[in-house]
Design an enzyme around this catalytic site. Structure first.
Site, PDB file in Angstrom:
ATOM      1  N   HIS A  37       0.838  -1.209   0.000  1.00 41.24           N
ATOM      2  CA  HIS A  37       0.000   0.000   0.000  1.00 41.24           C
ATOM      3  C   HIS A  37       0.870   1.256   0.000  1.00 41.24           C
ATOM      4  O   HIS A  37       0.568   2.240  -0.680  1.00 41.24           O
ATOM      5  CB  HIS A  37      -0.877   0.044   1.260  1.00 41.24           C
ATOM      6  CG  HIS A  37      -1.885  -1.044   1.359  1.00 41.24           C
ATOM      7  ND1 HIS A  37      -1.855  -2.012   2.326  1.00 41.24           N
ATOM      8  CD2 HIS A  37      -2.988  -1.310   0.605  1.00 41.24           C
ATOM      9  CE1 HIS A  37      -2.889  -2.828   2.178  1.00 41.24           C
ATOM     10  NE2 HIS A  37      -3.583  -2.431   1.141  1.00 41.24           N
ATOM     11  N   GLY A 147      -3.024  -2.194  -6.811  1.00 40.21           N
ATOM     12  CA  GLY A 147      -1.879  -3.109  -6.844  1.00 40.21           C
ATOM     13  C   GLY A 147      -2.129  -4.277  -7.793  1.00 40.21           C
ATOM     14  O   GLY A 147      -3.250  -4.802  -7.888  1.00 40.21           O
ATOM     15  N   LYS A 149      -1.305  -7.228  -7.391  1.00 44.55           N
ATOM     16  CA  LYS A 149      -1.589  -8.505  -6.719  1.00 44.55           C
ATOM     17  C   LYS A 149      -3.035  -8.921  -6.999  1.00 44.55           C
ATOM     18  O   LYS A 149      -3.333 -10.087  -7.191  1.00 44.55           O
ATOM     19  CB  LYS A 149      -1.338  -8.438  -5.214  1.00 44.55           C
ATOM     20  CG  LYS A 149      -1.484  -9.841  -4.607  1.00 44.55           C
ATOM     21  CD  LYS A 149      -1.108  -9.888  -3.170  1.00 44.55           C
ATOM     22  CE  LYS A 149      -2.130  -9.231  -2.317  1.00 44.55           C
ATOM     23  NZ  LYS A 149      -3.431  -9.946  -2.303  1.00 44.55           N
ATOM     24  N   GLN A 153      -8.955  -7.776 -10.228  1.00 45.03           N
ATOM     25  CA  GLN A 153      -9.641  -6.569  -9.750  1.00 45.03           C
ATOM     26  C   GLN A 153      -9.253  -5.371 -10.624  1.00 45.03           C
ATOM     27  O   GLN A 153     -10.091  -4.532 -10.965  1.00 45.03           O
ATOM     28  CB  GLN A 153      -9.267  -6.310  -8.292  1.00 45.03           C
ATOM     29  CG  GLN A 153      -9.738  -4.960  -7.761  1.00 45.03           C
ATOM     30  CD  GLN A 153      -9.553  -4.832  -6.262  1.00 45.03           C
ATOM     31  OE1 GLN A 153     -10.366  -5.291  -5.503  1.00 45.03           O
ATOM     32  NE2 GLN A 153      -8.489  -4.174  -5.826  1.00 45.03           N
ATOM     33  N   VAL A 176       4.510  -5.883  -4.480  1.00 51.82           N
ATOM     34  CA  VAL A 176       5.652  -5.752  -3.566  1.00 51.82           C
ATOM     35  C   VAL A 176       5.732  -7.056  -2.784  1.00 51.82           C
ATOM     36  O   VAL A 176       4.722  -7.549  -2.268  1.00 51.82           O
ATOM     37  CB  VAL A 176       5.472  -4.549  -2.619  1.00 51.82           C
ATOM     38  CG1 VAL A 176       6.654  -4.430  -1.669  1.00 51.82           C
ATOM     39  CG2 VAL A 176       5.317  -3.265  -3.430  1.00 51.82           C
ATOM     40  N   SER A 186      -2.650  -7.875   3.281  1.00 46.17           N
ATOM     41  CA  SER A 186      -3.157  -7.633   4.643  1.00 46.17           C
ATOM     42  C   SER A 186      -3.476  -8.956   5.326  1.00 46.17           C
ATOM     43  O   SER A 186      -3.336  -9.090   6.538  1.00 46.17           O
ATOM     44  CB  SER A 186      -4.419  -6.775   4.583  1.00 46.17           C
ATOM     45  OG  SER A 186      -4.137  -5.571   3.915  1.00 46.17           O
ATOM     46  N   ARG A 187      -3.898  -9.946   4.548  1.00 47.03           N
ATOM     47  CA  ARG A 187      -4.266 -11.239   5.133  1.00 47.03           C
ATOM     48  C   ARG A 187      -3.048 -11.988   5.688  1.00 47.03           C
ATOM     49  O   ARG A 187      -3.204 -12.899   6.482  1.00 47.03           O
ATOM     50  CB  ARG A 187      -4.995 -12.111   4.114  1.00 47.03           C
ATOM     51  CG  ARG A 187      -6.402 -11.617   3.813  1.00 47.03           C
ATOM     52  CD  ARG A 187      -7.145 -12.562   2.870  1.00 47.03           C
ATOM     53  NE  ARG A 187      -8.527 -12.178   2.689  1.00 47.03           N
ATOM     54  CZ  ARG A 187      -8.962 -11.281   1.800  1.00 47.03           C
ATOM     55  NH1 ARG A 187      -8.099 -10.677   1.002  1.00 47.03           N
ATOM     56  NH2 ARG A 187     -10.246 -10.979   1.712  1.00 47.03           N
TER      57      ARG A 187
END
Ligand code: PAF
Length: 284
Positions: A37, A147, A149, A153, A176, A186-187
């Protein structure tokens, strides 16, 4: 950094900033911020006069209620990180502010949502499109940062921007990774030390597939990856796909394309993780 809770306050602020000629960069997040982030925030700060981050754990994009309940919420720490990263404003609305009424609008993204995340997380992209549309209307940025990742999305948001003529430039930023290759997420905060070790297998599986791209047919690469993942304790694979980098549809033969996206999703213990790499076949 100013923390703003009300949509009306962000709207007035951005209107005034735009009137004085400022360029607005926007980084939408669900909090539990990490270096991935912060890289988006730095990219925004480098390309815009003002950077706005949002933190909102969006209930409508979770197809699993435990995942929503257990999603890490670390607002105090996030605010410190944002201040240190030079973010100008944080929009941190509560649920009522974003969803004063039950959202009923339905989005359809055709084949793009029929594969991978869309296939395995019914309703997920409808929730993402709903909240991203609302955030774009409220924050009205010039540029929005997402991002890689969440590759699918990014493709969905691109289709949303085109489909609804949002006047927003989408900026995709590379993944990253931790030193051992694990994609920042975050998970990851929910992984035990042992699971954290296991989680590196997702990136290892992608590298294994990458090494075989020019040697083996798609079906046998998939079989090798499946066998590798099956050999790992505490890991339950959900999918591994060799996909077109833009349409994200499965690629039948690698020689038909210039670039592929290798995409993977798996549960490590109870935590669902995703990862991907883009491979230019001319550079292998
Ligand atoms: O990628 C995320 O964190 C979320 O899906 C987003 C874009 C903030 C929408 O809730």
């Amino acid at each position: 950094m100013e923390v703003i809770r009300q949509a009306g306050a962000i709207r007035s602020l951005v209107q005034a900033l735009r009137c004085s000629g400022k360029q607005i960069g926007f980084v939408p997040t669900m909090g539990a911020l990490h270096q991935g982030h912060l890289a988006l925030l730095r990219a925004s700060a480098g390309q815009n006069d003002v950077t706005i981050c949002s933190i909102f754990v969006n209930p409508t994009q979770f197809n699993n209620s435990d995942d929503y309940k257990l999603y890490p919420r670390t607002l105090t720490q996030d605010i410190e990180l944002l201040e240190a990263a030079g973010c100008d404003y944080l929009f941190a609305p509560d649920q009522e502010e974003i969803y004063p009424q039950q959202p009923l609008l339905q989005f359809s993204f055709g084949p793009l949502e029929a594969v991978m995340e869309g296939e395995h997380r019914p309703g997920h992209f409808n929730g993402v499109a709903t909240v991203v549309s609302k955030l774009f209307h409220i924050v009205h940025p010039h540029r929005a940062y997402f991002g890689q990742k969440d590759l699918q999305q990014v493709a969905i948001v691109k289709q949303l921007i085109n489909g609804l003529s949002f006047d927003v430039e989408l900026v995709r930023y590379p993944i990253v990774r931790e030193a051992d290759g694990l994609a920042m997420s975050s998970r990851n905060k929910r992984l035990s030390p042992e699971q954290r070790e296991v989680a590196t297998s997702l990136y290892k599986a992608l590298q294994l597939a990458r090494a075989q791209l020019l040697q083996q047919p798609v079906a046998s690469i998939k079989a090798t990856v499946a066998a590798y993942l099956a050999s790992i304790n505490q890991l339950t694979p959900e999918y591994f796909e060799i996909a077109h980098p833009d349409t994200l549809q499965p690629v039948a033969e690698v020689r038909d394309v210039q670039e592929v996206a290798l995409c993977i999703a798996a549960f490590v213990g109870p935590v669902r993780l995703i990862d991907n790499i883009l491979v230019n076949l001319n550079r292998l």
